[in-house]
Design a protein around this motif. Structure first.
Motif, PDB file in Angstrom:
ATOM      1  N   ASN A 321     -22.121  25.758 -55.562  1.00 26.86           N
ATOM      2  CA  ASN A 321     -21.303  25.587 -54.357  1.00 26.86           C
ATOM      3  C   ASN A 321     -21.707  26.697 -53.395  1.00 26.86           C
ATOM      4  O   ASN A 321     -20.985  27.660 -53.165  1.00 26.86           O
ATOM      5  CB  ASN A 321     -19.827  25.696 -54.732  1.00 26.86           C
ATOM      6  CG  ASN A 321     -18.911  25.291 -53.576  1.00 26.86           C
ATOM      7  OD1 ASN A 321     -19.281  25.448 -52.418  1.00 26.86           O
ATOM      8  ND2 ASN A 321     -17.754  24.770 -53.903  1.00 26.86           N
ATOM      9  N   LEU A 322     -22.906  26.546 -52.832  1.00 26.74           N
ATOM     10  CA  LEU A 322     -23.526  27.659 -52.129  1.00 26.74           C
ATOM     11  C   LEU A 322     -22.892  27.923 -50.789  1.00 26.74           C
ATOM     12  O   LEU A 322     -23.053  28.996 -50.221  1.00 26.74           O
ATOM     13  CB  LEU A 322     -25.010  27.390 -52.021  1.00 26.74           C
ATOM     14  CG  LEU A 322     -25.583  27.255 -53.445  1.00 26.74           C
ATOM     15  CD1 LEU A 322     -26.849  26.431 -53.418  1.00 26.74           C
ATOM     16  CD2 LEU A 322     -25.810  28.620 -54.042  1.00 26.74           C
ATOM     17  N   GLY A 323     -22.139  26.957 -50.288  1.00 23.31           N
ATOM     18  CA  GLY A 323     -21.415  27.179 -49.049  1.00 23.31           C
ATOM     19  C   GLY A 323     -20.477  28.369 -49.162  1.00 23.31           C
ATOM     20  O   GLY A 323     -20.243  29.079 -48.184  1.00 23.31           O
ATOM     21  N   ARG A 324     -19.966  28.581 -50.354  1.00 25.16           N
ATOM     22  CA  ARG A 324     -19.071  29.728 -50.521  1.00 25.16           C
ATOM     23  C   ARG A 324     -19.816  31.044 -50.309  1.00 25.16           C
ATOM     24  O   ARG A 324     -19.253  32.014 -49.835  1.00 25.16           O
ATOM     25  CB  ARG A 324     -18.441  29.708 -51.913  1.00 25.16           C
ATOM     26  CG  ARG A 324     -17.474  28.550 -52.100  1.00 25.16           C
ATOM     27  CD  ARG A 324     -16.836  28.597 -53.473  1.00 25.16           C
ATOM     28  NE  ARG A 324     -15.916  27.480 -53.666  1.00 25.16           N
ATOM     29  CZ  ARG A 324     -15.295  27.229 -54.817  1.00 25.16           C
ATOM     30  NH1 ARG A 324     -15.501  28.012 -55.866  1.00 25.16           N
ATOM     31  NH2 ARG A 324     -14.466  26.212 -54.918  1.00 25.16           N
ATOM     32  N   LEU A 326     -22.443  31.368 -48.261  1.00 24.46           N
ATOM     33  CA  LEU A 326     -22.627  31.470 -46.809  1.00 24.46           C
ATOM     34  C   LEU A 326     -21.339  31.950 -46.144  1.00 24.46           C
ATOM     35  O   LEU A 326     -21.365  32.799 -45.251  1.00 24.46           O
ATOM     36  CB  LEU A 326     -23.056  30.116 -46.235  1.00 24.46           C
ATOM     37  CG  LEU A 326     -24.445  29.633 -46.643  1.00 24.46           C
ATOM     38  CD1 LEU A 326     -24.762  28.303 -45.960  1.00 24.46           C
ATOM     39  CD2 LEU A 326     -25.514  30.657 -46.287  1.00 24.46           C
ATOM     40  N   ALA A 327     -20.206  31.416 -46.578  1.00 28.20           N
ATOM     41  CA  ALA A 327     -18.932  31.838 -45.991  1.00 28.20           C
ATOM     42  C   ALA A 327     -18.723  33.327 -46.206  1.00 28.20           C
ATOM     43  O   ALA A 327     -18.301  34.048 -45.299  1.00 28.20           O
ATOM     44  CB  ALA A 327     -17.781  31.038 -46.586  1.00 28.20           C
ATOM     45  N   GLY A 330     -20.708  35.279 -43.929  1.00 31.77           N
ATOM     46  CA  GLY A 330     -20.164  35.146 -42.568  1.00 31.77           C
ATOM     47  C   GLY A 330     -18.975  36.040 -42.293  1.00 31.77           C
ATOM     48  O   GLY A 330     -18.727  36.408 -41.145  1.00 31.77           O
ATOM     49  N   ASP A 338     -26.506  36.521 -36.606  1.00 26.63           N
ATOM     50  CA  ASP A 338     -26.965  35.188 -36.186  1.00 26.63           C
ATOM     51  C   ASP A 338     -27.211  34.371 -37.446  1.00 26.63           C
ATOM     52  O   ASP A 338     -28.195  34.591 -38.160  1.00 26.63           O
ATOM     53  CB  ASP A 338     -28.241  35.318 -35.356  1.00 26.63           C
ATOM     54  CG  ASP A 338     -28.842  33.952 -35.028  1.00 26.63           C
ATOM     55  OD1 ASP A 338     -28.145  32.925 -35.246  1.00 26.63           O
ATOM     56  OD2 ASP A 338     -29.994  33.914 -34.566  1.00 26.63           O
ATOM     57  N   VAL A 339     -26.343  33.428 -37.714  1.00 25.29           N
ATOM     58  CA  VAL A 339     -26.431  32.722 -38.991  1.00 25.29           C
ATOM     59  C   VAL A 339     -27.678  31.846 -39.078  1.00 25.29           C
ATOM     60  O   VAL A 339     -28.150  31.535 -40.172  1.00 25.29           O
ATOM     61  CB  VAL A 339     -25.165  31.874 -39.264  1.00 25.29           C
ATOM     62  CG1 VAL A 339     -23.950  32.782 -39.341  1.00 25.29           C
ATOM     63  CG2 VAL A 339     -24.978  30.796 -38.228  1.00 25.29           C
ATOM     64  N   ILE A 342     -30.583  33.395 -41.163  1.00 22.12           N
ATOM     65  CA  ILE A 342     -30.381  33.724 -42.574  1.00 22.12           C
ATOM     66  C   ILE A 342     -31.083  32.728 -43.494  1.00 22.12           C
ATOM     67  O   ILE A 342     -31.059  31.521 -43.253  1.00 22.12           O
ATOM     68  CB  ILE A 342     -28.869  33.727 -42.884  1.00 22.12           C
ATOM     69  CG1 ILE A 342     -28.200  34.888 -42.150  1.00 22.12           C
ATOM     70  CG2 ILE A 342     -28.611  33.821 -44.388  1.00 22.12           C
ATOM     71  CD1 ILE A 342     -26.709  34.866 -42.240  1.00 22.12           C
ATOM     72  N   VAL A 351     -32.270  27.724 -50.699  1.00 15.59           N
ATOM     73  CA  VAL A 351     -31.106  26.854 -50.606  1.00 15.59           C
ATOM     74  C   VAL A 351     -30.726  26.580 -49.171  1.00 15.59           C
ATOM     75  O   VAL A 351     -30.400  25.464 -48.787  1.00 15.59           O
ATOM     76  CB  VAL A 351     -29.919  27.537 -51.313  1.00 15.59           C
ATOM     77  CG1 VAL A 351     -28.658  26.746 -51.094  1.00 15.59           C
ATOM     78  CG2 VAL A 351     -30.218  27.695 -52.782  1.00 15.59           C
ATOM     79  N   GLN A 354     -31.605  28.440 -41.358  1.00 13.04           N
ATOM     80  CA  GLN A 354     -31.214  27.927 -40.040  1.00 13.04           C
ATOM     81  C   GLN A 354     -29.798  27.375 -40.012  1.00 13.04           C
ATOM     82  O   GLN A 354     -29.536  26.313 -39.440  1.00 13.04           O
ATOM     83  CB  GLN A 354     -32.207  26.853 -39.588  1.00 13.04           C
ATOM     84  CG  GLN A 354     -33.624  27.419 -39.524  1.00 13.04           C
ATOM     85  CD  GLN A 354     -34.562  26.522 -38.774  1.00 13.04           C
ATOM     86  OE1 GLN A 354     -34.667  25.358 -39.098  1.00 13.04           O
ATOM     87  NE2 GLN A 354     -35.231  27.073 -37.771  1.00 13.04           N
ATOM     88  N   GLY A 355     -28.879  28.116 -40.658  1.00 14.50           N
ATOM     89  CA  GLY A 355     -27.466  27.756 -40.550  1.00 14.50           C
ATOM     90  C   GLY A 355     -27.048  26.571 -41.388  1.00 14.50           C
ATOM     91  O   GLY A 355     -25.924  26.086 -41.274  1.00 14.50           O
ATOM     92  N   GLY A 356     -27.951  26.075 -42.237  1.00  8.90           N
ATOM     93  CA  GLY A 356     -27.570  24.901 -43.023  1.00  8.90           C
ATOM     94  C   GLY A 356     -28.376  24.799 -44.304  1.00  8.90           C
ATOM     95  O   GLY A 356     -29.190  25.673 -44.624  1.00  8.90           O
ATOM     96  N   ARG A 357     -28.162  23.742 -45.034  1.00 11.79           N
ATOM     97  CA  ARG A 357     -28.885  23.518 -46.282  1.00 11.79           C
ATOM     98  C   ARG A 357     -30.357  23.307 -45.977  1.00 11.79           C
ATOM     99  O   ARG A 357     -30.703  22.616 -45.013  1.00 11.79           O
ATOM    100  CB  ARG A 357     -28.291  22.275 -46.960  1.00 11.79           C
ATOM    101  CG  ARG A 357     -28.853  22.012 -48.307  1.00 11.79           C
ATOM    102  CD  ARG A 357     -27.853  21.264 -49.153  1.00 11.79           C
ATOM    103  NE  ARG A 357     -27.591  19.926 -48.631  1.00 11.79           N
ATOM    104  CZ  ARG A 357     -26.819  19.034 -49.265  1.00 11.79           C
ATOM    105  NH1 ARG A 357     -26.227  19.352 -50.397  1.00 11.79           N
ATOM    106  NH2 ARG A 357     -26.618  17.852 -48.752  1.00 11.79           N
TER     107      ARG A 357
END
Lengths: 408, 408
Positions: A321-324, A326-327, A330, A338-339, A342, A351, A354-357
């Motif tokens: 759950n890699l969004g966690r 990134l959060a 952040g 500048d996300v 990253i 993973v 450019q701000g996304g998967r």
């Protein structure tokens, strides 16, 4: 439950000339448990310490600092488990001092030459009579070979002893480094260990050893986190007895770099062992932040990820759950981050970018990495060329159980 | 599992004139679940928003800010659960914009007059076709009485709907305030809610409403913490339709103070409901810090205690392990904190003073308080006269289970 924690066999543990260790059952909290450890140091040993930055400094920490500042030389350490002697006010200070005086009396040294350490429950009076009553037993079995037993006797919620030992040749002299640590919860930078002791039979000038202790703590015990809680008692001690015959007076001594590196590496191993045996840990996580503009921001991001309960529970579940992550990057507190710059790797898998998967990312690749017991999370911030690393573990049901039931 | 979370009956929920709500099943993540909510606002409504300070701002947050800045007036909101549309890069932004355009087309308004919101899993593409396909269904059932259903349809890991509704008389005009919120994990100040919506039929000047929204968020959603994680999607929206006939243009209007107080109180209740229903929560904890030198240090101490996993697990276990609270105060980052000046109460029980346990404290008194589902921890720092309060919950096995299994 410890994650890949190497426990050397007794034959791999080298005694350090000038250090003797004795152990006793004082019944501080529970009967029939070895809960009292005494170190005796040969005359002339240099000792330096680094202590918790918690404003609630336990009584023994205050006494350690005062005794080190007195400059009478350190000839003994006394360590109890079962009670932290913290949040205990003036009676706690008196108890720590009484402990030092009692040991000093037995060893024929001054009370100011003794450093006291306590670990365990906070805010309860130290049963100092039980402690001092057991000191003769500990003194009676002082011996150079007791390192392994000491690694056990300083444990609290630790499931495994933490011990390192190594030898190196410096200019034809064999130098030994042996150390132990303990602490499985309430772990966070400044200081990150509950207790850590590192001894060498090299001789090191006291002022130099003091600087080395600070630098080594910063690269070892100050780079780990379990639950973000900084203990009231965290202490890290380096002892240099000089009994190997080798003595270093200055950073410019050509042998110093190798000795320093060996000490730092031993301390890092002791620190990481704490994470490997952290309360409830099932995974050892390395959080490496690269391309930061400064060490400060690299560590901000690394700790933000390493301390996020959501990240830690996802790792526990082997859930990519890699969004966690990134959060957590952040909200690390870098205002102009500048996300889009990253990149995030899980092990060797890119993973996010450019701000996304990342377009090539496949869930099964992330899943494969997440199932490993050792996971490297690598974050490139795209802001500079500073890198730093923090070590942590996952967050499990067992952590809650251990900490909910600790006193019962 | 929610702690004393009051769910009003449907008859206690007052519709807000000028607000209609429609709901649909879009199958964003799972079929057969109401996961899409549309608000339609009457022309002339003022709308203000406060959004996450996480640097990873989800696509809908970016679009909200851009649409609010455009100043075309807001006529509709669209909220989906099941997917946060965060960490989704340019396609995510396009999906949020496509959502707004689709709803605008159905309602005969401009896309810039629509605010989008998403909550759910991060880093996965939003299935925007499924979302837009369900919009006609949501629009078809737009009705003023759908608040209760909306409180349900914006839930993710929430176990209970969060809804408040109240009426007040201002100069002979009845003004209604009704709101909903959701969010049970990834909760922390700045912003603390996942999603919160508060509507009134009072009219409020847009610039004034914007200032009010910031101040209200600061006293409500920015005073709660569950796990210290700040979401990428946190959003709080206030809508003032003016349909009651009452309109306020300036802070100096004598009716404004009462209206502001009612809005703030409703927002605080919505925020605290989030904590009461936090993931795995079994206890609601109020952490009040008094005698601080500044708001900043009061909040530092309050959050340090409120976010300590060791404190939270002790509360879960009803264990008056108050030393953990002292330790958390000690590492809150107040460099010149004099721990001897601190007093600590658990409920009405004075637990600690002068750096240690209070002489009159008895374990059974602490135990009695700890067994309650609502616990007030009061900390007096002895440094000044500023007080502030943070709300949090305990940390249970269930929290780990929920967050380890969230995606499965």
């Amino acid at each position: 439950m410890a994650v890949n924690l190497h426990i050397p066999s007794e034959s791999e543990i080298f005694p350090v000339a000038g250090v003797e260790i004795g152990i006793a059952e004082a019944g501080i909290r529970k009967a029939g448990r070895r809960d009292l450890t005494v170190f005796r140091l040969a005359e002339g040993a240099s000792v330096a310490g680094v202590f918790t930055r918690n404003r609630f400094r336990a009584a023994p920490v205050q006494v350690c600092e005062s005794h080190l500042a007195a400059g009478r030389g350190v000839r003994a350490l006394v360590i109890n488990t079962g009670n932290a002697n913290a949040g205990t006010g003036a009676p706690g200070l008196a108890a720590a001092q009484e402990t030092c005086a009692a040991l000093a009396g037995l060893l024929g040294i001054e009370a100011q030459q003794v450093l006291p350490f306590s670990t365990g429950v906070i805010l309860e009076p130290l049963p100092v009579q039980r402690l001092t009553a057991a000191l003769p037993q500990a003194v009676a079995n002082l011996a150079p070979g007791n390192w392994y037993a000491a690694a056990h006797s300083i444990m609290t919620t630790d499931t495994q002893p933490k011990i390192v030992s190594r030898r190196l040749e410096l200019d034809g002299t064999t130098v030994t480094i042996t150390g132990i640590s303990k602490g499985a919860g309430m772990i966070r930078p400044n200081m990150a260990t509950m207790l850590g002791y590192l001894a060498t039979d090299a001789g090191i000038d006291t002022a130099l050893l003091r600087r080395a202790a600070g630098a080594i703590a910063d690269r070892s015990f100050n780079r780990i986190t379990v639950d973000g809680d900084t203990s009231t008692n965290d202490s890290f001690i380096i002892m240099a007895t000089g009994r190997s015959g080798l003595r270093i007076e200055s950073e410019n001594d050509p042998r110093y770099a190798a000795l320093y590196a060996a000490l730092e590496s031993a301390a890092a191993e002791l620190a990481q062992k704490i994470v490997r045996d952290a309360e409830g840990a099932t995974k050892f996580m390395t959080i490496r932040v690269e391309e930061a503009a400064s060490t400060e921001e690299a560590l901000k991001v690394a700790y933000s990820v390493a301390q996020s309960p959501l990240v830690k529970t996802a790792f526990y579940a082997s859930d990519p759950n890699l969004g966690r992550i990134l959060a957590a990057i952040g909200y690390a507190g870098i205002a102009d981050l500048d996300v889009d710059g990253i990149r995030l790797w899980l092990g060797d898998v890119l993973v996010a970018s450019q701000g996304g998967r990342h377009p090539d990312y496949r869930e099964e690749d992330g899943q494969r990495v997440m199932k490993e017991p050792e996971i490297v999370v690598r974050i490139a911030l795209g802001r500079g060329n500073v890198a730093d690393t923090v070590y942590t573990c996952d967050f499990s049901h067992e952590y809650v159980s251990i900490n909910a039931d600790y006193r019962s």
